[in-house]
Design a protein around this motif. Structure first.
Motif, mmCIF file in Angstrom:
data_model
loop_
_atom_site.group_PDB
_atom_site.id
_atom_site.type_symbol
_atom_site.label_atom_id
_atom_site.label_comp_id
_atom_site.label_asym_id
_atom_site.label_seq_id
_atom_site.Cartn_x
_atom_site.Cartn_y
_atom_site.Cartn_z
ATOM 1 N N UNK A 62 -20.505 -10.438 -22.648
ATOM 2 C CA UNK A 62 -21.799 -10.984 -22.242
ATOM 3 C C UNK A 62 -22.614 -11.435 -23.448
ATOM 4 N N UNK A 63 -23.358 -12.493 -23.262
ATOM 5 C CA UNK A 63 -24.248 -12.969 -24.324
ATOM 6 C C UNK A 63 -25.372 -11.980 -24.619
ATOM 7 N N UNK A 64 -25.612 -11.049 -23.679
ATOM 8 C CA UNK A 64 -26.677 -10.072 -23.872
ATOM 9 C C UNK A 64 -26.205 -8.791 -24.549
ATOM 10 N N UNK A 101 -28.395 -5.347 -25.734
ATOM 11 C CA UNK A 101 -28.129 -4.041 -25.113
ATOM 12 C C UNK A 101 -27.620 -3.047 -26.145
ATOM 13 N N UNK A 102 -26.733 -3.498 -27.037
ATOM 14 C CA UNK A 102 -26.174 -2.615 -28.053
ATOM 15 C C UNK A 102 -27.262 -2.090 -28.989
ATOM 16 N N UNK A 103 -28.195 -2.961 -29.356
ATOM 17 C CA UNK A 103 -29.266 -2.547 -30.267
ATOM 18 C C UNK A 103 -30.158 -1.484 -29.646
ATOM 19 N N UNK A 104 -30.316 -1.538 -28.314
ATOM 20 C CA UNK A 104 -31.166 -0.541 -27.645
ATOM 21 C C UNK A 104 -30.436 0.785 -27.495
ATOM 22 N N UNK A 105 -29.202 0.753 -27.013
ATOM 23 C CA UNK A 105 -28.480 1.982 -26.695
ATOM 24 C C UNK A 105 -27.874 2.625 -27.941
ATOM 25 N N UNK A 106 -27.394 1.788 -28.878
ATOM 26 C CA UNK A 106 -26.745 2.290 -30.090
ATOM 27 C C UNK A 106 -27.398 1.658 -31.319
ATOM 28 N N UNK A 107 -28.612 2.039 -31.649
ATOM 29 C CA UNK A 107 -29.297 1.389 -32.772
ATOM 30 C C UNK A 107 -28.587 1.580 -34.114
ATOM 31 N N UNK A 143 -18.906 -3.117 -28.720
ATOM 32 C CA UNK A 143 -17.909 -3.862 -27.938
ATOM 33 C C UNK A 143 -16.589 -3.085 -27.885
ATOM 34 N N UNK A 144 -16.182 -2.525 -29.003
ATOM 35 C CA UNK A 144 -14.944 -1.747 -29.039
ATOM 36 C C UNK A 144 -15.039 -0.511 -28.151
ATOM 37 N N UNK A 145 -16.215 0.129 -28.128
ATOM 38 C CA UNK A 145 -16.409 1.286 -27.251
ATOM 39 C C UNK A 145 -16.214 0.884 -25.799
ATOM 40 N N UNK A 146 -16.836 -0.223 -25.412
ATOM 41 C CA UNK A 146 -16.731 -0.695 -24.027
ATOM 42 C C UNK A 146 -15.281 -1.003 -23.657
ATOM 43 N N UNK A 147 -14.562 -1.654 -24.548
ATOM 44 C CA UNK A 147 -13.194 -2.073 -24.237
ATOM 45 C C UNK A 147 -12.234 -0.895 -24.121
ATOM 46 N N UNK A 207 -29.639 -5.092 -2.813
ATOM 47 C CA UNK A 207 -28.957 -6.368 -3.021
ATOM 48 C C UNK A 207 -29.867 -7.380 -3.713
ATOM 49 N N UNK A 208 -31.179 -7.223 -3.559
ATOM 50 C CA UNK A 208 -32.124 -8.133 -4.204
ATOM 51 C C UNK A 208 -32.117 -7.993 -5.725
ATOM 52 N N UNK A 209 -31.607 -6.859 -6.219
ATOM 53 C CA UNK A 209 -31.576 -6.631 -7.664
ATOM 54 C C UNK A 209 -30.288 -7.141 -8.299
ATOM 55 N N UNK A 210 -29.318 -7.524 -7.480
ATOM 56 C CA UNK A 210 -28.037 -7.981 -8.017
ATOM 57 C C UNK A 210 -28.150 -9.459 -8.397
ATOM 58 N N UNK A 211 -28.877 -9.679 -9.464
ATOM 59 C CA UNK A 211 -29.235 -11.046 -9.836
ATOM 60 C C UNK A 211 -28.205 -11.702 -10.743
ATOM 61 N N UNK A 212 -27.228 -10.957 -11.220
ATOM 62 C CA UNK A 212 -26.207 -11.535 -12.098
ATOM 63 C C UNK A 212 -24.969 -10.658 -12.075
ATOM 64 N N UNK A 213 -23.848 -11.204 -12.542
ATOM 65 C CA UNK A 213 -22.609 -10.433 -12.620
ATOM 66 C C UNK A 213 -22.769 -9.263 -13.587
ATOM 67 N N UNK A 214 -23.545 -9.462 -14.649
ATOM 68 C CA UNK A 214 -23.765 -8.391 -15.620
ATOM 69 C C UNK A 214 -24.444 -7.195 -14.964
ATOM 70 N N UNK A 215 -25.478 -7.455 -14.164
ATOM 71 C CA UNK A 215 -26.189 -6.366 -13.483
ATOM 72 C C UNK A 215 -25.255 -5.664 -12.496
ATOM 73 N N UNK A 216 -24.466 -6.435 -11.770
ATOM 74 C CA UNK A 216 -23.518 -5.855 -10.820
ATOM 75 C C UNK A 216 -22.503 -4.980 -11.549
#
Length: 376
Positions: free
Chosen positions: A26-28, A32-38, A46-50, A126-135
């Motif tokens: 994701x482009x975001x 997200x990484x800077x917030x969760x893993x400063x 990315x390696x953790x996620x994979x 369902x109203x909050x599922x605004x993108x594939x990333x959120x889903x």
């Protein structure tokens, strides 16, 4: 049976690795990484996620860290009580007051994870599922879909389907469930359980409503924020929808509320897990018609939540300002009152309109829980 709920359920374990790759691509991701893993680079995250293969790994390696960072960056203290009411091996239906779109349920999972309890599945509008990333993030985090909108026929069908899934999850999958006490957040400070929620629980087994709801092992939960989540945004919505006016959300408004709730200062946060409802007290309600039962059961949950709600200094300050008295002055300092008034002035700078009306709404968000506590 499980395939009947493919439109609702969280991801299967086999769906987690592809979801992790989509999140990693994701482009975001850098944000997200800077917030969760400063302390880590985006490449390291990315390696953790994979390397994540299961929901449990996603929750322990990502969501637990996310909640810790939210608490560290935006709260003075995070406390909880009532875990002694639960049995670790038992599964429950947690019915919570709803003040923040995401954090009410997410922070409760941190309490469970910290103390070795199984985390819950979580309702996800369902109203909050605004993108594939959120889903992908939601369904990897044990969230399941609650469909919003549609015709009356759609509403009935979706309610029945949701009821069947919740019962299936607690009784067959042996997973607990978190659900808000109403559709949408409490915006005026009055935590009120929608009796339609109780009716929905019973739709999948309507022969005996008291037994039907108690088979789900319902547990009310009260979450309290010293600084109300999105208080200024809630004031604006209530102001624009006063006198029966229809409030129309902007396309990005739910996302803005999620981000505001995450980043806004919260002061002290407390979560109280109330006594589970037992069949004896639910049957003692007494009723002539099922609708009477739904209403009375909702009131029973309300009393539990209001009794467990942790009143903070801002609640007492707002109540005294609104009443023009100093009834609760022992619960706060002049400095705390000055800080609250500064937030009130910040609200007035952001929302233009009738100041007495805005004042009443803003103070009510904080003061109404005091009135409700007195009633209990």
């Amino acid at each position: 049976m499980e395939t009947c709920f493919d439109d609702l359920r969280p991801y299967y374990q086999s769906e987690i690795p592809p979801a992790m790759r989509r999140i990693a691509d994701s482009e975001y991701l850098p944000i997200m990484a800077a917030f969760v893993f400063p302390e880590k680079t985006a490449g390291e995250v990315r390696d953790i996620l994979l390397n994540i293969r299961t929901t449990d790994e996603f929750q322990s390696q990502i969501m637990y860290r996310f909640n810790r960072e939210v608490i560290r960056k935006s709260a003075n203290a995070f406390t909880w009580s009532g875990l002694e009411h639960l049995e670790p091996e038992k599964r429950y239906l947690f019915i919570s007051n709803h003040r923040d779109i995401m954090l009410d349920s997410s922070l409760l999972q941190t309490v469970f994870y910290t103390h070795g309890f199984r985390t819950t599945e979580i309702t996800f509008g369902s109203n909050l599922m605004c993108s594939q990333l959120v889903v992908d993030i939601g369904k990897s985090n044990k969230m399941f879909t609650v469909f919003r909108g549609g015709s009356p026929r759609d509403f009935y069908r979706n309610s029945m389907h949701l009821s069947e899934y919740i019962r299936h999850t607690v009784a067959q999958k042996k997973e607990s469930v978190w659900i808000a006490q109403r559709n949408g957040r409490t915006k005026d400070g009055n935590d009120i359980t929608d009796q339609g929620i109780i009716k929905m629980f019973c739709m999948s087994d309507s022969s005996d409503p008291p037994r039907s709801i108690c088979d789900l092992h319902p547990v009310p939960v009260a979450v309290s924020y010293q600084i109300e989540s999105c208080d200024i945004l809630k004031t604006r919505e209530l102001y624009l929808s006063r006198d029966g006016r229809k409030y129309i959300k902007r396309p990005d408004e739910d996302l803005a509320s999620i981000l505001t709730g995450i980043t806004q200062p919260k002061g002290n946060i407390h979560i109280h897990i109330c006594d589970p409802l037992c069949e004896e007290e639910v049957r003692a309600i007494g009723y002539q018609h099922p609708n009477e039962f739904y209403k009375s059961a909702a009131s029973l949950i309300d009393r539990r939540i209001r009794h467990g709600y942790r009143l903070h200094d801002n609640n007492y300050i707002a109540h005294d300002i609104r009443s023009g008295r100093d009834t609760y002055a022992a619960h706060y300092t002049p400095e705390k009152k000055a800080g609250f008034l500064a937030r009130y002035e910040q609200m007035l700078q952001q929302i233009k309109g009738d100041e007495p009306a805005l004042r009443a709404i803003f103070l009510g968000i904080y003061a109404n829980p005091v009135d409700n506590s007195e009633k209990v």
